[in-house]
Scaffold this active site. Structure first.
Site, PDB file in Angstrom:
ATOM      1  N   THR A 172     -21.971  21.731  35.783  1.00  0.00           N
ATOM      2  CA  THR A 172     -20.906  20.761  34.831  1.00  0.00           C
ATOM      3  C   THR A 172     -19.710  21.179  35.182  1.00  0.00           C
ATOM      4  O   THR A 172     -19.216  22.409  35.262  1.00  0.00           O
ATOM      5  CB  THR A 172     -21.569  20.961  33.558  1.00  0.00           C
ATOM      6  OG1 THR A 172     -22.686  20.438  33.297  1.00  0.00           O
ATOM      7  CG2 THR A 172     -20.296  20.319  32.493  1.00  0.00           C
ATOM      8  N   ARG A 200     -31.617  11.073  27.967  1.00  0.00           N
ATOM      9  CA  ARG A 200     -31.431  12.411  27.560  1.00  0.00           C
ATOM     10  C   ARG A 200     -29.669  12.650  27.602  1.00  0.00           C
ATOM     11  O   ARG A 200     -29.119  12.617  28.677  1.00  0.00           O
ATOM     12  CB  ARG A 200     -31.962  13.420  28.235  1.00  0.00           C
ATOM     13  CG  ARG A 200     -31.746  14.967  27.795  1.00  0.00           C
ATOM     14  CD  ARG A 200     -30.996  15.574  28.718  1.00  0.00           C
ATOM     15  NE  ARG A 200     -30.423  17.006  28.624  1.00  0.00           N
ATOM     16  CZ  ARG A 200     -29.658  17.798  28.802  1.00  0.00           C
ATOM     17  NH1 ARG A 200     -28.773  17.173  29.562  1.00  0.00           N
ATOM     18  NH2 ARG A 200     -29.598  18.964  28.641  1.00  0.00           N
ATOM     19  N   GLY A 202     -26.939  15.898  27.005  1.00  0.00           N
ATOM     20  CA  GLY A 202     -26.718  17.175  26.685  1.00  0.00           C
ATOM     21  C   GLY A 202     -25.558  17.602  25.843  1.00  0.00           C
ATOM     22  O   GLY A 202     -24.907  16.162  25.151  1.00  0.00           O
ATOM     23  N   THR A 223     -20.402  24.985  29.460  1.00  0.00           N
ATOM     24  CA  THR A 223     -21.499  24.683  30.382  1.00  0.00           C
ATOM     25  C   THR A 223     -22.793  25.547  30.297  1.00  0.00           C
ATOM     26  O   THR A 223     -22.718  26.416  29.753  1.00  0.00           O
ATOM     27  CB  THR A 223     -20.924  24.859  31.900  1.00  0.00           C
ATOM     28  OG1 THR A 223     -22.041  24.316  32.829  1.00  0.00           O
ATOM     29  CG2 THR A 223     -20.316  26.245  32.281  1.00  0.00           C
ATOM     30  N   GLY A 224     -23.887  24.902  30.861  1.00  0.00           N
ATOM     31  CA  GLY A 224     -25.070  25.674  30.664  1.00  0.00           C
ATOM     32  C   GLY A 224     -26.092  24.865  30.132  1.00  0.00           C
ATOM     33  O   GLY A 224     -26.068  23.430  30.207  1.00  0.00           O
ATOM     34  N   GLY A 226     -27.843  22.892  28.007  1.00  0.00           N
ATOM     35  CA  GLY A 226     -27.164  21.998  26.897  1.00  0.00           C
ATOM     36  C   GLY A 226     -27.874  21.994  25.555  1.00  0.00           C
ATOM     37  O   GLY A 226     -27.225  21.971  24.521  1.00  0.00           O
TER      38      GLY A 226
HETATM   39  N1  ASP Z   1     -24.555  21.412  29.897  1.00  0.00           N
HETATM   40  C1  ASP Z   1     -25.050  20.474  30.601  1.00  0.00           C
HETATM   41  C2  ASP Z   1     -26.266  19.609  29.866  1.00  0.00           C
HETATM   42  O1  ASP Z   1     -27.159  20.292  29.501  1.00  0.00           O
HETATM   43  C3  ASP Z   1     -25.568  21.262  32.027  1.00  0.00           C
HETATM   44  C4  ASP Z   1     -24.497  21.787  32.623  1.00  0.00           C
HETATM   45  O2  ASP Z   1     -23.727  22.412  32.236  1.00  0.00           O
HETATM   46  O3  ASP Z   1     -24.533  22.023  33.907  1.00  0.00           O
HETATM   47  O4  ASP Z   1     -26.337  18.391  30.390  1.00  0.00           O
END
Ligand code: ASP
Length: 307
Positions: A172, A200, A202, A223-224, A226
């Site tokens: 992200t 879905r 996030g 980010t991470g 979600g």
């Molecule tokens: N946070 C994002 C999600 O869960 C994924 C990501 O950060 O790469 O959609």
């Protein structure tokens, strides 16, 4: 008194492999250059984060725009949010499939709509009605991601990889900025997680979860994984710690610590207040980041810059 502008970028927090480091660094540096191009000429933080995120949506390295992860049906489904710390106006889109740059649609919602958030066809109709061209979903799909989804789905019946382990890509993108007028803004854009169920959402495009900005607290982009980030409303959680008098550097680290200790989450955050103080933290092996301020420019994929 004009403020000295500051811009912070992230391009995802995960175990970025060595052979992808250069692409990530180039991506966040290009985004920083685009955002700085706005800020350095006296432009707004809002315009700067939008332009920075567009660069990364257009860069196939990242899980945003073209080149994003595919969902279970083999489609790209995108989410984005942008927020203005001066007015608290925000614009978000979720589950859009026909927009190259969802952050542009989010910005239009912020500027031109009394609403804050649009999803799916309604979001695309709003974008198209406001002059943003729609594209085919196939235009957003690249062979790398078709192969990645196939590989994942073929091995689904075997021992399942933990999609939310720090080793799995979280690419992200996000940006936070402070402009000469002392206003801050944030934007986050994502294709979400690999093989996600259609529909879905996030954290990334949810206000206070993956993105937040308030001149009185801070601007944040996360980010991470979600779902844990959503449960903690993490971007707002971190901004509130700054409002309580803590340094963004501390609040960012504390937010990631809270993410891990409370819900076993993994990810990263960039955090910036209206005084130009900032924090970068992650508990994944790497996170791509870049920072730009007058006379200062830095980027990296692991350790945050010394403050
Ligand atoms: N946070 C994002 C999600 O869960 C994924 C990501 O950060 O790469 O959609």
């Amino acid at each position: 008194m004009p403020t000295d502008p500051v811009l912070l970028i992230h391009g995802g927090a995960w175990a970025i492999p060595d052979d992808m480091v250069e692409a990530h660094l180039n991506g966040v540096r290009n985004a920083a250059a685009a955002g700085w191009n706005v800020l350095g000429r006296g432009g707004s933080a809002l315009d700067a984060v939008e332009e920075a995120v567009v660069v990364m949506e257009d860069d196939e390295t990242f899980d945003a725009g073209r080149g994003s992860f595919l969902n279970r049906d083999g489609k790209v489904q995108l989410d984005a949010l942008i927020m203005d710390g001066a007015t608290l106006r925000a614009g978000g889109v979720g589950c859009v499939e026909h927009l190259r740059n969802p952050v542009r649609a989010a910005r239009k919602i912020l500027s031109d709509s009394p609403h804050v958030y649009f999803v799916a066809e309604g979001a695309e109709r709003f974008a198209s009605d406001h002059g943003i061209p729609l594209c085919k979903n196939e235009d957003l799909i690249i062979p790398r991601e078709v192969a990645r989804l196939r590989e994942y789905q073929e091995h689904q019946s075997e021992e399942k990889p933990n999609l939310f382990a720090p080793a799995i890509s979280h690419d992200t993108v996000g940006a936070v900025a402070l402009d000469v007028n002392g206003n801050i803004a944030a934007a986050t854009s994502t294709g979400g997680t690999l093989n996600k169920a259609p529909g879905r959402l996030g954290d990334s495009s949810l206000i206070g979860c993956g993105c937040y900005a308030d001149n009185k607290t801070a601007a944040a982009s996360t980010t991470g994984w979600g779902e844990p980030i959503m449960k903690l409303v993490l971007a707002k959680w971190a901004a509130d710690r700054v409002a309580a008098g803590n340094l963004p550097e501390w609040a960012a680290a504390e937010a990631i610590h809270y993410l891990q200790s409370r819900v076993s989450g993994h990810g990263g955050i960039i955090l910036l207040d209206a005084r130009g103080r900032f924090g970068i933290a992650h508990n994944t092996p790497r996170m791509a980041w870049a920072i730009k301020a007058r006379g200062h420019e830095d980027s990296g994929i692991s350790r945050p810059p010394a403050l």
